[in-house]
Design a protein around this motif. Structure first.
Motif, PDB file in Angstrom:
ATOM      1  N   ARG A  27     -22.843  23.338 -18.372  1.00 32.21           N
ATOM      2  CA  ARG A  27     -22.319  24.263 -17.362  1.00 32.21           C
ATOM      3  C   ARG A  27     -22.850  25.687 -17.561  1.00 32.21           C
ATOM      4  NH1 ARG A  27     -18.064  20.418 -17.657  1.00 32.21           N
ATOM      5  NH2 ARG A  27     -17.375  19.837 -15.550  1.00 32.21           N
ATOM      6  N   GLU A  28     -23.365  25.980 -18.749  1.00 33.55           N
ATOM      7  CA  GLU A  28     -23.921  27.314 -19.031  1.00 33.55           C
ATOM      8  C   GLU A  28     -25.445  27.329 -18.969  1.00 33.55           C
ATOM      9  OE1 GLU A  28     -22.277  28.118 -22.861  1.00 33.55           O
ATOM     10  OE2 GLU A  28     -20.234  28.243 -22.078  1.00 33.55           O
ATOM     11  N   ALA A  29     -26.060  26.154 -18.944  1.00 36.57           N
ATOM     12  CA  ALA A  29     -27.520  26.042 -18.973  1.00 36.57           C
ATOM     13  C   ALA A  29     -28.127  26.395 -17.617  1.00 36.57           C
ATOM     14  CB  ALA A  29     -27.918  24.617 -19.354  1.00 36.57           C
ATOM     15  N   ARG A  30     -29.436  26.630 -17.633  1.00 32.20           N
ATOM     16  CA  ARG A  30     -30.178  26.834 -16.382  1.00 32.20           C
ATOM     17  C   ARG A  30     -30.391  25.478 -15.712  1.00 32.20           C
ATOM     18  NH1 ARG A  30     -35.463  30.045 -16.863  1.00 32.20           N
ATOM     19  NH2 ARG A  30     -33.960  31.714 -16.981  1.00 32.20           N
ATOM     20  N   TRP A  31     -30.184  25.455 -14.432  1.00 37.27           N
ATOM     21  CA  TRP A  31     -30.421  24.270 -13.615  1.00 37.27           C
ATOM     22  C   TRP A  31     -31.564  24.580 -12.664  1.00 37.27           C
ATOM     23  CZ3 TRP A  31     -27.143  19.729 -13.006  1.00 37.27           C
ATOM     24  CH2 TRP A  31     -26.153  19.644 -13.968  1.00 37.27           C
ATOM     25  N   SER A  32     -32.115  23.534 -12.053  1.00 37.42           N
ATOM     26  CA  SER A  32     -33.104  23.686 -10.986  1.00 37.42           C
ATOM     27  C   SER A  32     -32.576  22.918  -9.786  1.00 37.42           C
ATOM     28  CB  SER A  32     -34.461  23.106 -11.406  1.00 37.42           C
ATOM     29  OG  SER A  32     -34.992  23.842 -12.468  1.00 37.42           O
ATOM     30  N   HIS A  33     -32.752  23.493  -8.592  1.00 36.68           N
ATOM     31  CA  HIS A  33     -32.198  22.861  -7.403  1.00 36.68           C
ATOM     32  C   HIS A  33     -32.964  23.287  -6.161  1.00 36.68           C
ATOM     33  CE1 HIS A  33     -29.145  22.433  -4.110  1.00 36.68           C
ATOM     34  NE2 HIS A  33     -29.106  21.247  -4.662  1.00 36.68           N
ATOM     35  N   ALA A  34     -32.958  22.414  -5.180  1.00 35.89           N
ATOM     36  CA  ALA A  34     -33.455  22.718  -3.835  1.00 35.89           C
ATOM     37  C   ALA A  34     -32.578  21.943  -2.868  1.00 35.89           C
ATOM     38  CB  ALA A  34     -34.912  22.311  -3.670  1.00 35.89           C
ATOM     39  N   LEU A  35     -32.315  22.510  -1.714  1.00 36.98           N
ATOM     40  CA  LEU A  35     -31.499  21.858  -0.700  1.00 36.98           C
ATOM     41  C   LEU A  35     -32.059  20.473  -0.383  1.00 36.98           C
ATOM     42  CD1 LEU A  35     -29.019  22.425   1.022  1.00 36.98           C
ATOM     43  CD2 LEU A  35     -30.541  23.248   2.808  1.00 36.98           C
ATOM     44  N   GLY A  36     -31.206  19.453  -0.440  1.00 36.56           N
ATOM     45  CA  GLY A  36     -31.631  18.090  -0.149  1.00 36.56           C
ATOM     46  C   GLY A  36     -32.192  17.339  -1.338  1.00 36.56           C
ATOM     47  N   ARG A  37     -32.267  17.998  -2.490  1.00 36.35           N
ATOM     48  CA  ARG A  37     -32.773  17.360  -3.714  1.00 36.35           C
ATOM     49  C   ARG A  37     -31.711  17.433  -4.804  1.00 36.35           C
ATOM     50  NH1 ARG A  37     -38.543  18.807  -5.544  1.00 36.35           N
ATOM     51  NH2 ARG A  37     -38.168  16.909  -6.721  1.00 36.35           N
ATOM     52  N   SER A  38     -31.848  16.572  -5.777  1.00 32.88           N
ATOM     53  CA  SER A  38     -30.903  16.561  -6.886  1.00 32.88           C
ATOM     54  C   SER A  38     -30.957  17.883  -7.651  1.00 32.88           C
ATOM     55  CB  SER A  38     -31.218  15.399  -7.833  1.00 32.88           C
ATOM     56  OG  SER A  38     -32.507  15.539  -8.382  1.00 32.88           O
ATOM     57  N   ALA A  39     -29.828  18.233  -8.259  1.00 31.99           N
ATOM     58  CA  ALA A  39     -29.767  19.380  -9.164  1.00 31.99           C
ATOM     59  C   ALA A  39     -30.075  18.858 -10.565  1.00 31.99           C
ATOM     60  CB  ALA A  39     -28.388  20.022  -9.111  1.00 31.99           C
ATOM     61  N   VAL A  40     -30.929  19.559 -11.311  1.00 33.50           N
ATOM     62  CA  VAL A  40     -31.380  19.082 -12.618  1.00 33.50           C
ATOM     63  C   VAL A  40     -31.102  20.133 -13.690  1.00 33.50           C
ATOM     64  CG1 VAL A  40     -33.353  18.272 -13.967  1.00 33.50           C
ATOM     65  CG2 VAL A  40     -33.195  17.709 -11.534  1.00 33.50           C
ATOM     66  N   CYS A  41     -30.438  19.700 -14.755  1.00 35.70           N
ATOM     67  CA  CYS A  41     -30.205  20.532 -15.925  1.00 35.70           C
ATOM     68  C   CYS A  41     -31.214  20.111 -16.978  1.00 35.70           C
ATOM     69  CB  CYS A  41     -28.784  20.327 -16.451  1.00 35.70           C
ATOM     70  SG  CYS A  41     -28.430  21.238 -17.962  1.00 35.70           S
ATOM     71  N   GLU A  42     -32.137  21.011 -17.286  1.00 36.68           N
ATOM     72  CA  GLU A  42     -33.175  20.715 -18.267  1.00 36.68           C
ATOM     73  C   GLU A  42     -32.867  21.487 -19.541  1.00 36.68           C
ATOM     74  OE1 GLU A  42     -36.985  21.291 -16.486  1.00 36.68           O
ATOM     75  OE2 GLU A  42     -36.492  19.982 -14.805  1.00 36.68           O
ATOM     76  N   PHE A  43     -32.373  20.763 -20.527  1.00 33.35           N
ATOM     77  CA  PHE A  43     -31.941  21.378 -21.774  1.00 33.35           C
ATOM     78  C   PHE A  43     -33.074  21.978 -22.592  1.00 33.35           C
ATOM     79  CE2 PHE A  43     -28.683  18.160 -20.877  1.00 33.35           C
ATOM     80  CZ  PHE A  43     -27.562  18.972 -20.872  1.00 33.35           C
ATOM     81  N   GLU A  44     -34.299  21.590 -22.317  1.00 35.26           N
ATOM     82  CA  GLU A  44     -35.426  22.025 -23.135  1.00 35.26           C
ATOM     83  C   GLU A  44     -35.713  23.517 -23.027  1.00 35.26           C
ATOM     84  OE1 GLU A  44     -38.797  19.167 -23.180  1.00 35.26           O
ATOM     85  OE2 GLU A  44     -37.569  18.185 -21.643  1.00 35.26           O
ATOM     86  N   GLY A  45     -35.442  24.105 -21.892  1.00 38.02           N
ATOM     87  CA  GLY A  45     -35.727  25.526 -21.716  1.00 38.02           C
ATOM     88  C   GLY A  45     -37.207  25.787 -21.575  1.00 38.02           C
TER      89      GLY A  45
END
Length: 180
Positions: A27-45
């Motif tokens: 919940r504190e990490a950076r996520w990547s997202h675009a409308l209509g696509r899945s939201a992704v939490c990439e722990f690697e940074g």
């Protein structure tokens, strides 16, 4: 002694900026997202892990985690919440919370959100052979195409496979992406 990795907080979440051990809440990490696509939490940074890739994907019904593809290394998935549709080797398989999916090297696959609410999937993949030009490919598959998760011309170039999709951008965590 292995030191603690440096973490950098920003308006789009916290990322690891160096080597070492760390603890980071999704919940504190950076996520990547675009409308209509899945939201992704990439722990690697900003520094990719050397041996294994790992991320969380939060998908609405009908959203795909990726384009249908195969890799030269194994990739595994654990559904943490909700329902999804696994398309593997051209076949559809409904999956749900706590189902584990193993894709050996070379198995063509993709996961698409299903049901009536978000689904959350933990993805893990080896990094031994899935690097450089021989990482894998995006084959043409009619089942994946029917679900909006495939390519109409085989390619091994990610930019070509994702050309028609909105690009995910760094984003701060949205509470709807993970169940309580």
């Amino acid at each position: 002694m292995i030191k603690r990795a440096e973490l950098l907080a920003s308006s789009t979440g916290t990322v690891r900026t160096g080597e070492g051990w760390f603890v980071l809440n999704a919940r504190e990490a950076r996520w990547s997202h675009a409308l209509g696509r899945s939201a992704v939490c990439e722990f690697e940074g900003e520094v990719p892990f050397e041996q294994i890739g790992i991320n969380l994907s939060s998908l609405n019904p009908g959203e795909a985690m990726a384009q249908y593809h195969w890799e030269a290394d194994q990739e595994d998935f654990l559904v943490l919440a909700g329902e999804a549709l696994l398309i593997i080797e051209g076949e559809e398989h409904p999956i749900k919370a706590w189902d584990f999916v193993h894709c050996p090297p070379g198995a063509s696959h993709v996961i698409v959100g299903a049901g009536n609410r978000r689904c959350v999937v933990l993805a893990m993949g080896a990094r031994d052979r899935s690097t450089g030009d021989d990482w894998g490919a995006y084959p043409v598959d009619p089942v994946a195409l029917r679900h909006g998760a495939g390519v109409d011309r085989e390619t091994s170039v990610p930019a070509e496979a994702y050309a028609g999709l909105p690009r995910r951008r760094p984003a701060a965590f949205e509470p709807s992406w993970l169940p309580e």
